[in-house]
Scaffold this motif. Sequence first.
Motif, short mmCIF file in Angstrom:
data_model
loop_
_atom_site.label_atom_id
_atom_site.label_comp_id
_atom_site.label_asym_id
_atom_site.label_seq_id
_atom_site.Cartn_x
_atom_site.Cartn_y
_atom_site.Cartn_z
N GLN A 1 53.87 61.61 11.52
CA GLN A 1 53.48 63.02 10.96
C GLN A 1 53.10 62.83 9.68
N LEU A 2 52.02 63.62 9.21
CA LEU A 2 51.57 63.55 7.68
C LEU A 2 52.62 64.62 7.16
N HIS A 3 53.45 64.05 6.36
CA HIS A 3 54.62 65.06 5.54
C HIS A 3 54.04 66.14 4.92
N ARG A 4 53.12 66.03 4.02
CA ARG A 4 52.21 67.28 3.45
C ARG A 4 50.82 66.78 3.21
N ILE A 5 49.98 67.74 3.18
CA ILE A 5 48.58 67.39 2.84
C ILE A 5 48.32 67.24 1.44
N ASP A 6 47.70 66.36 1.04
CA ASP A 6 47.49 66.36 -0.34
C ASP A 6 46.32 67.01 -0.76
N PRO A 7 46.52 68.02 -1.93
CA PRO A 7 45.09 68.82 -2.02
C PRO A 7 44.24 68.07 -3.08
N ARG A 8 44.66 66.84 -3.35
CA ARG A 8 43.89 66.36 -4.28
C ARG A 8 42.95 65.00 -3.75
N VAL A 9 43.13 65.05 -2.25
CA VAL A 9 42.46 64.04 -1.64
C VAL A 9 41.89 64.62 -0.43
N PRO A 10 40.54 64.33 -0.07
CA PRO A 10 39.69 65.34 0.92
C PRO A 10 40.68 65.32 2.31
N LEU A 11 40.65 66.49 2.81
CA LEU A 11 41.40 66.36 4.29
C LEU A 11 40.85 65.56 5.25
N ALA A 12 39.55 65.14 5.37
CA ALA A 12 38.90 64.48 6.24
C ALA A 12 39.54 62.93 5.96
N ASP A 13 39.78 62.51 4.84
CA ASP A 13 40.21 61.09 4.44
C ASP A 13 41.58 60.83 5.02
N GLN A 14 42.29 61.89 4.82
CA GLN A 14 43.68 61.82 5.19
C GLN A 14 43.76 61.72 6.78
N ALA A 15 42.99 62.59 7.29
CA ALA A 15 42.94 62.50 8.98
C ALA A 15 42.27 61.15 9.32
N GLY A 16 41.35 60.57 8.38
CA GLY A 16 40.61 59.46 8.87
C GLY A 16 41.61 58.26 8.97
N ALA A 17 42.54 58.28 7.88
CA ALA A 17 43.72 57.35 7.75
C ALA A 17 44.80 57.19 9.03
N LEU A 18 45.02 58.32 9.46
CA LEU A 18 45.74 58.55 10.65
C LEU A 18 44.94 58.05 11.91
N ARG A 19 43.83 58.43 11.95
CA ARG A 19 42.76 57.90 13.18
C ARG A 19 42.82 56.43 13.34
N GLU A 20 42.62 56.01 11.92
CA GLU A 20 42.57 54.40 12.02
C GLU A 20 43.91 53.70 12.54
N LEU A 21 44.90 54.30 12.17
CA LEU A 21 46.00 54.02 12.52
C LEU A 21 46.30 53.90 14.04
N VAL A 22 45.81 54.90 14.61
CA VAL A 22 45.84 55.23 16.07
C VAL A 22 44.91 54.03 16.73
N GLU A 23 43.60 54.08 16.16
CA GLU A 23 42.89 52.89 16.71
C GLU A 23 43.22 51.40 16.62
N GLN A 24 44.12 51.12 15.70
CA GLN A 24 44.76 49.91 15.49
C GLN A 24 45.98 49.63 16.27
N GLY A 25 46.15 50.60 17.10
CA GLY A 25 47.44 50.75 17.87
C GLY A 25 49.03 50.45 17.17
N LEU A 26 48.67 50.84 15.80
CA LEU A 26 50.09 51.00 15.14
C LEU A 26 50.62 52.46 15.17
N VAL A 27 50.05 53.45 15.61
CA VAL A 27 50.33 54.63 15.70
C VAL A 27 50.14 55.27 17.19
N GLU A 28 51.01 55.83 17.85
CA GLU A 28 50.75 56.43 19.12
C GLU A 28 50.30 57.63 19.27
#
Length: 277
Positions: free
Chosen positions: A123-150
């Motif tokens: 879970q993303l503990h908090r959205i960081d207002p200083r970082v584009p939301l799409a970048d934070q979501a994209g990082a989580l998507r990459e972790l899923v695509e790599q099989g590190l996050v289900e």
Amino acid sequence: MSATVRIGDLAVARLGFGAMRLTGRLPFGEGPDRDTAIAVVRRAVEAGCQLLDTADAYSLGLNEELLAEALHPFPDGVVVATKVGHCRPGDGAWVPLGRPEYLKQQAHLCLMRLRLDSLPLLQLHRIDPRVPLADQAGALRELVEQGLVERVGLSQVTVEQLEEFRQVVPVVSVQNRYNLSDRDDEELVDHCEQEGIAFLPWRPLWLSEDDEPRLRAVATRLGVTAAQVSLAWLLQRSPVMLPIPGTASPEHLEENLAARDLVLDEEALAQLRPDSV
């Protein structure tokens, strides 16, 4: 009322366990002794709690390590939900930190501390207002695509932010503050129910001074505790509700677990409405 709630493709028991108190507020305050903490979380799992909620920031990773020490290899059906994206730099304050490289780094550290090959729910503990939301979501998507996050969840978000995230990565859970005295997220609860997204209310037992008398009146009439009424109310509020009460006390744990069998009658529900007098 169903005994389970879905987290994506999984069905888990509707009362989870929040692990934060097992290590107190270290390094900012003492927690319970280690043997008691381990015994409490083992008892929670033994009694049917399948969702265990922790975070990388809880006691600087010690909370995750304790869960692994107590339960690894994790029993079948147990879902460990951890969080990244919120740090405590040293003064005790919580600070969102959502740079993609940081989120990915922390996910790897979570895997190491929990002794897992993949994280069942990150879970993303908090959205960081200083970082584009799409970048934070994209990082989580990459972790899923790599099989590190289900599976991916979010914490303390609005309906709009949730839907923006879902344009980038599937979201199976939302963890916002919600309880009898704090119902600001009614719209979000209803939205999650409509979309089949699990809602994990944090601080589920918090109560304002104004609400305490009527809650205790309900508890006294039913012959139960105020905490049990609070949890039963949440469970009846929505079929996607998955409370995660936390405790380091064996006695409080048993009290919380008993709430699963409590069904509030119409009189109780009426007394607990915000407009009741």
